[in-house]
Motif scaffolding. Sequence first.
Motif, short mmCIF file in Angstrom:
data_model
loop_
_atom_site.label_atom_id
_atom_site.label_comp_id
_atom_site.label_asym_id
_atom_site.label_seq_id
_atom_site.Cartn_x
_atom_site.Cartn_y
_atom_site.Cartn_z
N GLU A 154 -13.39 9.09 13.08
CA GLU A 154 -13.14 8.50 11.76
C GLU A 154 -11.75 7.87 11.71
O GLU A 154 -11.59 6.76 11.17
CB GLU A 154 -13.29 9.56 10.67
N THR A 155 -10.73 8.56 12.23
CA THR A 155 -9.38 7.98 12.16
C THR A 155 -9.23 6.81 13.13
O THR A 155 -8.49 5.86 12.84
CB THR A 155 -8.32 9.06 12.44
N ILE A 156 -9.91 6.85 14.25
CA ILE A 156 -9.88 5.72 15.18
C ILE A 156 -10.42 4.47 14.49
O ILE A 156 -9.79 3.40 14.51
CB ILE A 156 -10.69 6.02 16.45
N THR A 157 -11.58 4.59 13.85
CA THR A 157 -12.19 3.42 13.22
C THR A 157 -11.45 3.02 11.94
O THR A 157 -11.43 1.84 11.60
CB THR A 157 -13.68 3.68 12.93
N LYS A 158 -10.85 3.97 11.26
CA LYS A 158 -10.03 3.61 10.10
C LYS A 158 -8.84 2.76 10.51
O LYS A 158 -8.49 1.79 9.82
CB LYS A 158 -9.56 4.87 9.36
N ASP A 192 -10.12 5.35 0.38
CA ASP A 192 -9.93 6.39 1.40
C ASP A 192 -9.32 5.85 2.69
O ASP A 192 -9.24 6.58 3.68
CB ASP A 192 -11.26 7.09 1.70
N ASN A 193 -8.91 4.58 2.68
CA ASN A 193 -8.25 4.03 3.87
C ASN A 193 -7.18 3.02 3.45
O ASN A 193 -7.27 1.83 3.78
CB ASN A 193 -9.27 3.37 4.80
N GLU A 225 -15.21 0.02 8.80
CA GLU A 225 -15.11 1.28 9.54
C GLU A 225 -16.41 1.56 10.28
O GLU A 225 -16.39 1.96 11.46
CB GLU A 225 -14.79 2.43 8.57
N GLU A 226 -17.55 1.36 9.60
CA GLU A 226 -18.84 1.57 10.27
C GLU A 226 -19.02 0.56 11.40
O GLU A 226 -19.53 0.90 12.48
CB GLU A 226 -19.97 1.42 9.26
N GLN A 227 -18.62 -0.66 11.16
CA GLN A 227 -18.78 -1.69 12.18
C GLN A 227 -17.97 -1.36 13.43
O GLN A 227 -18.40 -1.62 14.56
CB GLN A 227 -18.35 -3.04 11.62
N ALA A 268 0.86 -1.19 0.00
CA ALA A 268 0.00 0.00 0.00
C ALA A 268 0.88 1.23 0.00
O ALA A 268 1.90 1.28 0.67
CB ALA A 268 -0.89 0.00 1.23
N ALA A 269 0.49 2.22 -0.79
CA ALA A 269 1.28 3.44 -0.87
C ALA A 269 1.21 4.20 0.44
O ALA A 269 0.26 4.10 1.20
CB ALA A 269 0.76 4.32 -2.00
#
Length: 391
Positions: free
Chosen positions: A183-187, A57-58, A136-138, A31-32
Amino acid sequence: MKSAVLCLWVALLLCCLPHASSMRQEGTAEAAGAGVLRLRIPKGIPESVWRKHIPADNPLTSEKVALGEELFFDRRLSASGTVSCAICHDPATAFADLQTFAIGHDGRAGARNTPTVLNAMFSDTQFWDGRAGSLEEQAREPLVNPLEMGMPSFESVVERVAGLPGYRQKFARVFGDDGVTIETITKAIAAYERTQLSGNSPFDRFITGDADAISEAQKRGWNLFRGKAGCVACHAYSPSSPFFTDFGFHNTGNASKGVGFEALAGRALQPAARGAETPRTHDPAAPPPGDLSPLGRFLVTKRPQDIGAFKTPSLRDVELTAPYMHNAAEKTLLDVVRFYNRGGGKNRHLDSRITPLGLTDAEMSDVVEFMRALTSDDVLRRVQTTRPQMR
């Protein structure tokens, strides 16, 4: 000097992860971004399929995966400081647990059995009822679910994480100016979960040409599985989707075992019979109350055909994740096969594919033996060598 130590720590951490050290070298994914991730994809899972399920996006990086793993095992993300993601999704039990229902914050039990995280990335919906559309939603919901980690709000989660030593710096390195957000926590958690793969089973070696990789009973079971038993109707397998699930939702009659299911289903359908819109009985982004749980997918879609329907689980590593079904109603794999051999649980909303199978005792045993051939060598090794999470 600190940078060099950090790089060495990340390298050692990734070497200890099962996806990096114990999986066979079947392909290298990169992954880049800073800290390029090199992940060995296990036999049986096409690398192209794995890549396809990584959201743009992740993207995965080694630093993000390491951060996600730290969060996944950190009990301080719960209100009581006693529950982490790993408490229920324990690597020592194939990223599920052995409980009937998950036990979360304050010792409270949920209404459904814990599904495994292994290969969860390949499903477009998460949870037994499919109410989340991504990992991410989960990852968001358990943080504030009072039956799981019990934090009062997402804002309190962010405040908690940002206040823990070291996390601000780590989030800055991984996410830049975005820093610590829900968002970053779940990502980060989802990135770690996307490295938890299951393949390299005896079946994977058998299907690619090693006739001796599985036993004669397991070969008979494979023939029954895709023939007389009809298991592939829902537990679908193909080289391009080798997960033994159609990722769909079906009423097998398991939910109807509870007292009052037909009455509950009838009440759910009353508005539709009157030509009215079905009222929302709960927030579809939140876990259903226990008394509504048997309605399954219906709680999300409000479609009558989804009453009592639950997601088809993958059968990979299934021998390691007892008890079975969304409500843990079946304790052994043989119990599961017997349930389907009887034609499931009768109810007005039963999936048309669920019919009596007419399997003999010997044939049912062969089907069970076949499912044991779906256990990953790598996952089994980790189960056998990992200390269970203690509550």
